[in-house]
Design a protein around this motif. Structure first.
Motif, short mmCIF file in Angstrom:
data_model
loop_
_atom_site.label_atom_id
_atom_site.label_comp_id
_atom_site.label_asym_id
_atom_site.label_seq_id
_atom_site.Cartn_x
_atom_site.Cartn_y
_atom_site.Cartn_z
N ILE A 525 11.02 -52.75 -51.27
CA ILE A 525 10.09 -53.23 -50.24
C ILE A 525 9.81 -52.18 -49.18
O ILE A 525 8.64 -51.86 -48.88
N GLU A 526 10.85 -51.59 -48.60
CA GLU A 526 10.66 -50.64 -47.52
C GLU A 526 9.89 -49.41 -47.98
O GLU A 526 8.96 -48.94 -47.31
N PHE A 527 10.26 -48.89 -49.16
CA PHE A 527 9.60 -47.70 -49.69
C PHE A 527 8.13 -48.00 -50.02
O PHE A 527 7.23 -47.24 -49.66
N ALA A 528 7.89 -49.13 -50.68
CA ALA A 528 6.54 -49.47 -51.10
C ALA A 528 5.61 -49.66 -49.91
O ALA A 528 4.43 -49.29 -49.95
N SER A 529 6.13 -50.22 -48.84
CA SER A 529 5.28 -50.51 -47.68
C SER A 529 4.80 -49.25 -46.98
O SER A 529 3.84 -49.30 -46.20
N HIS A 530 5.48 -48.10 -47.21
CA HIS A 530 5.06 -46.85 -46.57
C HIS A 530 4.53 -45.81 -47.56
O HIS A 530 4.17 -44.71 -47.17
N SER A 531 4.50 -46.16 -48.84
CA SER A 531 4.08 -45.19 -49.86
C SER A 531 2.56 -45.23 -50.05
O SER A 531 1.87 -46.10 -49.50
N LEU A 532 2.08 -44.28 -50.86
CA LEU A 532 0.67 -44.29 -51.21
C LEU A 532 0.30 -45.51 -52.04
O LEU A 532 -0.81 -46.03 -51.96
N GLY A 533 1.25 -45.94 -52.88
CA GLY A 533 0.96 -47.08 -53.73
C GLY A 533 2.14 -47.47 -54.58
O GLY A 533 3.15 -46.76 -54.66
N LEU A 534 2.01 -48.63 -55.23
CA LEU A 534 3.07 -49.21 -56.05
C LEU A 534 2.53 -49.51 -57.44
O LEU A 534 1.43 -50.07 -57.58
N ILE A 535 3.34 -49.18 -58.45
CA ILE A 535 3.03 -49.55 -59.83
C ILE A 535 4.22 -50.33 -60.36
O ILE A 535 5.35 -49.81 -60.39
N THR A 536 4.00 -51.56 -60.77
CA THR A 536 5.11 -52.37 -61.24
C THR A 536 4.68 -53.29 -62.37
O THR A 536 3.51 -53.69 -62.45
N GLY A 537 5.64 -53.61 -63.21
CA GLY A 537 5.37 -54.54 -64.30
C GLY A 537 5.36 -55.98 -63.85
O GLY A 537 4.96 -56.88 -64.60
N CYS A 538 5.77 -56.23 -62.64
CA CYS A 538 5.80 -57.59 -62.11
C CYS A 538 4.42 -58.01 -61.60
O CYS A 538 3.60 -57.17 -61.22
N SER A 539 4.21 -59.31 -61.55
CA SER A 539 2.95 -59.82 -61.04
C SER A 539 2.96 -59.80 -59.51
O SER A 539 4.03 -59.70 -58.88
N ALA A 540 1.78 -59.93 -58.92
CA ALA A 540 1.67 -59.97 -57.46
C ALA A 540 2.42 -61.17 -56.90
O ALA A 540 3.03 -61.09 -55.82
#
Length: 592
Positions: A525-540
């Motif tokens: 959560i913390e990393f994703a909220s400050h990164s350029l973007g997130l790629i995950t196999g999970c749904s929104a």
């Protein structure tokens, strides 16, 4: 991948009516199936059309249907089984009796024939193979002498060697056949014995009256087989959608010595006008009975390709020959050999002069073809609504395949006569980015381009609108690492970081990074909220359920990503496109 640019039109008949034979013909390279309305019944033609379309779909091919109207063609009737051998010097009767013909009598199908001839006239049968002279006429009965004999089979054409014949360009039978062709949704109508533009206008007027409201008009191909048509060719082309050089009747009407020159002239005119042209008649006729063509026939096919024809046509070879599929493979091999060695830059150079009247679409097409050579592209991809962009490109004869992608199956079928165009199905999309990536994916799936190939894409920035081509781009034909559902409307590039790296190395500066997490966990959560973007196999929805109260997840992301996550370890920089929901490895696309 080597792709044949010149198309092959195959006439269907008794030898090519079976499922297995038709399937073999499609696999061997048949691009267009010609239904000759001079023979057969509507019931048999409808069955064949259904079968061709069904087999083409099963085989993943697009095969066009051309309905060829008989026109005011004078024909003999049915002869005794196996045909009748007419002896030179023999006296023979011609009449309207429908009984099978014999060595002493030839049945004639058209009553008007007896009003079009006079004593002393000569006429020929079966593309000039047989010649007779009229001795006397009594009503609808003629006595004639065989000048040049030979085997006469069923329903052969008659050509008069006089200039008195004035025949209607469209017969009652043609009107009935035209209605049938419209009902069958034929992709092209071939109009026989065109003499002037008024003939084309007449058939188009009739056709428009038969079409449902809002239906796509069926293009008309004018067959040039009369001297008057050669003289009026500019006016005929102005109303036609295509031209067929019908060399059989043309050679009889104008003389065989004129046919090669007329052929070259008509092909050149059509090339410059961007109009498809078919070269027809006796191209590999000896293969009706022999396993190999004559050297002259092979040269004839090759020269038509060099002249710039869009299509070459097989008639009796596939309708009645011993092995239709083998003939197609032979023709395809001759075409491919010529195309691999011979390039036709002449048309392109002639079309390069600055023309203030040239529209944007034509300018874009011409520039696209030049760009292909400049960047070493392996194909042109053109998403198209009406097929117009692909046709414009074909006019400039690019050296690489034109891959037309359209959701309209009628457009795909109509494009089968155009030089160099390979059509593929496509889906409607809302943005040009989605359209472009869909085109690349489908071209890769079809095998027309290979992974890493450079391609030039031309389309319109107004999606789904005909005549709006105004964009050219160069791309790498690359499959995405991942496909998923994008959140946000941006394309970003950043360093690839996996969740395992964060947990192991304690990376704390995520601003230039894209986080890849097959399974999203609270640690992300913390990393994703400050990164350029997130790629995950999970749904929104799954990610949202993990967030603490009051925390939002409005970051750029691709959810439900499908792909091989193990490949991420090899990637340094990722391109994440949240518009199309796709992710690429920068190293794979750098060749553009």
């Amino acid at each position: 991948m080597s792709v044949r640019h010149t198309k092959i039109v195959c006439t269907l008949g008794p030898a090519s009516s079976g499922r297995a034979v038709l399937a073999d013909m499609i696999r061997s390279g048949m691009d267009v199936a010609r239904v000759n309305m001079s023979h057969g019944t509507h019931t048999s033609h409808a069955r064949t059309i259904r079968l061709v379309r069904s087999l083409a779909e099963q085989l993943g091919r697009t095969v066009g249907i051309m309905a060829d109207l008989q026109g005011p063609k004078l024909r003999t009737g049915v002869m005794q089984t196996g045909g009748v051998d007419l002896k030179e010097g023999a006296s023979i009767t011609l009449d309207l009796n429908r009984e099978p013909g014999t060595e002493n009598r030839i049945p004639i199908q058209a009553e008007e024939f007896f009003d079009m001839v006079a004593r002393g006239d000569h006429f020929v049968i079966d593309d000039g193979l047989l010649e007779l002279a009229i001795l006397d006429i009594t009503g609808t009965r003629i006595r004639a002498e065989v000048i040049h004999g030979g085997l006469l089979r069923d329903n052969k054409g008659i050509n008069l060697l006089n200039d008195r014949a004035a025949v209607s360009p469209l017969t009652d039978k043609d009107r009935v056949d035209l209605e049938f062709a419209v009902q069958q949704e034929a992709d092209w109508i071939a109009l026989s014995f065109v003499q002037g533009p008024e003939n084309v206008a007449e058939v188009k007027g009739l056709m428009y009256g038969l079409l449902p409201t809002g239906a796509m008009p069926i293009p008309v191909m004018s067959k040039i087989e009369k001297p008057g048509a050669v003289t009026a060719i500019d006016d005929i082309m102005a109303l036609s959608d295509g031209i067929m050089v019908a060399r059989g009747d043309l050679g009889i009407e104008t003389g065989p010595e004129r046919v090669p020159l007329i052929q070259k002239d008509l092909i050149r005119r059509c090339n410059l006008a961007g109009m498809p042209v078919v070269t027809a008649t006796q191209m590999l006729e000896s293969m009706m009975h022999n396993p190999r063509p004559s050297r002259a026939e092979a040269s004839d096919v090759a020269n038509a390709v060099i002249d710039g024809t869009d299509c070459i046509m097989l008639s009796g070879e596939t309708a009645m020959g011993r092995d239709p599929a083998h003939v197609i493979r032979t023709m395809a091999s001759i075409v491919t050999a010529v195309e691999n060695e011979f390039v036709t830059p002449l048309l392109r150079s002639e079309s390069d002069s600055d023309d203030p009247a040239e529209g944007i679409a034509d300018s874009v097409a011409r520039s696209t073809v030049h760009l292909v050579d400049a960047v070493g592209a392996s194909a042109i991809l053109t998403p198209t609504a009406s097929g117009g962009t692909a046709k414009n490109l074909s006019r400039f004869r690019p050296s690489v395949p034109i891959v037309a992608l359209t959701p309209n199956p009628r457009v795909r079928s109509m494009l089968t006569v155009h030089h160099g165009i390979q059509s593929l199905p496509a889906e409607d999309h809302d943005t040009s980015d989605e359209v472009i990536q869909d085109a690349i994916d489908r071209a890769l799936d079809s095998g027309l381009v290979e992974e890493g190939d450079r391609v030039v894409i031309t389309a319109g920035t107004v999606i789904g609108q005909s005549g709006m081509t105004n964009m050219i781009t160069v791309r790498s034909a690359t499959r995405p690492l991942f496909k998923g559902v994008g959140q946000g409307s941006k394309r970003v590039m950043g360093s690839c970081v996996q969740l395992a790296e964060i947990l192991h190395n304690g990376i704390v500066d995520p601003q230039d990074c894209i986080l890849v997490a097959p399974k999203f966990t609270p640690e992300c959560i913390e990393f994703a909220s400050h990164s350029l973007g997130l790629i995950t196999g999970c749904s929104a929805e799954t990610v949202a359920a993990m967030l603490p109260e009051g925390c939002t997840h409005d970051w750029l992301a691709i959810y439900g990503a499908v792909g091989d996550f193990s490949r991420v370890a090899e990637c340094r920089t990722l391109i994440m496109d949240t518009i199309t929901g796709r992710v690429f490895d920068l190293a794979q696309v750098r060749n553009i």
